[in-house]
Scaffold this motif. Structure first.
Motif, PDB file in Angstrom:
ATOM      1  N   GLU A  10       0.970  -1.655  -3.132  1.00 37.16           N
ATOM      2  CA  GLU A  10       0.054  -0.813  -3.907  1.00 37.16           C
ATOM      3  C   GLU A  10      -0.759  -1.588  -4.929  1.00 37.16           C
ATOM      4  N   LYS A  12      -2.680  -3.959  -4.746  1.00 35.06           N
ATOM      5  CA  LYS A  12      -4.014  -4.343  -4.302  1.00 35.06           C
ATOM      6  C   LYS A  12      -5.042  -3.230  -4.492  1.00 35.06           C
ATOM      7  N   TYR A  13      -4.580  -2.039  -4.841  1.00 33.42           N
ATOM      8  CA  TYR A  13      -5.469  -0.876  -4.850  1.00 33.42           C
ATOM      9  C   TYR A  13      -5.778  -0.363  -6.246  1.00 33.42           C
ATOM     10  N   MET A  49      -2.496   3.667  -8.358  1.00 32.60           N
ATOM     11  CA  MET A  49      -2.330   2.768  -7.208  1.00 32.60           C
ATOM     12  C   MET A  49      -1.582   3.460  -6.074  1.00 32.60           C
ATOM     13  N   ILE A  52      -4.056   5.994  -4.354  1.00 35.88           N
ATOM     14  CA  ILE A  52      -5.068   5.335  -3.531  1.00 35.88           C
ATOM     15  C   ILE A  52      -4.425   4.706  -2.297  1.00 35.88           C
ATOM     16  N   TYR A  53      -3.252   4.132  -2.469  1.00 33.63           N
ATOM     17  CA  TYR A  53      -2.556   3.499  -1.337  1.00 33.63           C
ATOM     18  C   TYR A  53      -2.181   4.532  -0.273  1.00 33.63           C
ATOM     19  N   ALA A  56      -5.306   5.490   1.526  1.00 38.26           N
ATOM     20  CA  ALA A  56      -5.782   4.389   2.368  1.00 38.26           C
ATOM     21  C   ALA A  56      -4.973   4.300   3.663  1.00 38.26           C
ATOM     22  N   LEU A  63     -10.198   3.500   3.289  1.00 38.51           N
ATOM     23  CA  LEU A  63      -9.802   2.135   2.934  1.00 38.51           C
ATOM     24  C   LEU A  63     -11.011   1.210   2.915  1.00 38.51           C
ATOM     25  N   HIS A  66     -13.335   2.181  -0.056  1.00 38.58           N
ATOM     26  CA  HIS A  66     -12.752   1.803  -1.351  1.00 38.58           C
ATOM     27  C   HIS A  66     -12.827   0.291  -1.566  1.00 38.58           C
ATOM     28  N   SER A  67     -12.560  -0.498  -0.534  1.00 41.60           N
ATOM     29  CA  SER A  67     -12.574  -1.952  -0.680  1.00 41.60           C
ATOM     30  C   SER A  67     -13.988  -2.494  -0.877  1.00 41.60           C
TER      31      SER A  67
END
Length: 357
Positions: A10, A12-13, A49, A52-53, A56, A63, A66-67
């Protein structure tokens, strides 16, 4: 011996906007304050996080969007710059009016523009449409995560307040509304002093009443949503809306920017220029410059207050003991006699660094 724990997926988000907002608010004067602020925000970071995870994992499209959101925001700002350059250049040709009105009049045959002038209006309309759609997509993506997150935080706050109801001491009326009563009393006193010494100015009085008291009133309502039980549905909705507007600055600012797009289309193209301010959250350099002023805001405010009272003391004593040195012409009376300034006008003139004759 050393034990290493792998970081959860998580991490990373965490959105860049949340990182930026935290860095803008945190006190960096000492490590203790930095860590204290981080611990206070840790639950919020983890919740965001996780949310969002989970989304995603459910949607590959979410995903990817968002990225790529930071890059998309930069591209959208590039369109904003191009839009404003086109508007600036079109002013010299006289086609910088409201795009929607020009296009409707052209379709109706009520106006006759040269091809290049009409093309400039079309470019403004197309760029404005792309910018509006870009802001709409950013708002949608952030709303999918931020609105459920705010609802979750408010519900947890209400749940904790209900569980601690028996052990919590209820606040008195003065503890809840004391700051508001003080603000209203100060505002009314200030208005009264102005009314006694100057002409009646209803616009100024309403401005002072609303700008100095309404935000504080709304903040007090939000801070005490869970003080009176049971917490009604209306109170819960108010807390959610307040937190979305006040605490979720990224979403709020983009809603305002999207509103400027519509105003630029249907009111005046000058509203498009306000979208250039979006560079503030994009550029870390600009953010650091603004933070260098806002972080020591209280200290700078006290310095300005000290400067004001120094000028006031100087003017007051100067006009009493050296009136001839303060003969600053500020106007003429009905007989054509030059009037010198009084204490308040001299105070204002000294702030504008006017030459004393």
């Amino acid at each position: 011996e050393r034990t290493c724990f792998p970081l959860p997926l998580e991490v990373k988000y965490l959105p860049i906007s949340t990182k930026t907002a935290f860095l803008n608010e945190v006190f960096i004067s000492s490590a203790e304050k930095r860590m204290s602020s981080l611990f206070k925000k840790s639950d919020f970071f983890i919740s965001e996080m996780d949310l969002i995870y989970s989304k995603a994992k459910q949607s590959d499209i979410f995903l990817r969007i968002h990225s790529s959101l930071p890059s998309f925001k930069l591209a959208n700002y590039a369109l904003v710059v191009a839009l404003n350059i086109n508007i600036l250049l079109s002013k010299s040709s006289g086609t910088s009016d409201i795009p929607s009105d020009i296009i409707m009049e052209s379709l109706a045959g009520n106006t006759h523009l040269e091809f290049l002038q009409l093309l400039s209006v079309i470019v403004t309309s197309v760029l404005g449409a792309f910018v509006t759609l870009g802001y709409g997509l950013i708002i949608f993506v952030r709303s999918v995560t931020e609105i459920p997150l705010v609802i979750q935080i408010v519900d947890e706050e209400i749940k904790i307040a209900i569980e601690e109801k028996s052990n919590k001491i209820q606040k008195t009326f003065l503890e809840i509304w004391g700051s508001n009563l003080f603000a209203i009393t100060s505002t009314v006193t200030l208005i009264s002093l102005h009314y006694i010494n100057f002409e009646f100015a209803p616009g100024l009085y309403l401005f002072l009443l609303f700008t100095l008291n309404i935000p504080l009133f709304l903040k007090t309502l939000r801070s005490n949503v869970t003080e009176v039980h049971p917490v009604s549905t209306m109170k819960r909705k108010y807390a959610i809306i307040y937190d979305l507007i006040y605490h979720r600055s990224f979403l709020r600012n983009h809603v305002i920017l999207a509103a400027f797009c519509f105003l630029g289309y249907f009111v005046n193209v000058e509203f498009f220029t306000l979208e250039l301010l979006d560079v503030v959250p994009i550029s870390p350099i600009v953010t650091d410059i603004i933070k260098s002023v806002t972080s020591p805001g209280k200290a700078l405010g006290l310095v300005f207050y000290l400067f004001c009272i120094t000028v006031l003391i100087y003017v007051s004593f100067g006009m009493t003991h050296f009136p001839e040195a303060f003969m600053i012409p500020v106007g003429e009376d009905a007989d054509g006699v030059i009037q010198s300034c009084n204490a308040s006008s001299c105070f204002s003139l000294f702030h504008y660094l006017k030459e004393v004759k």
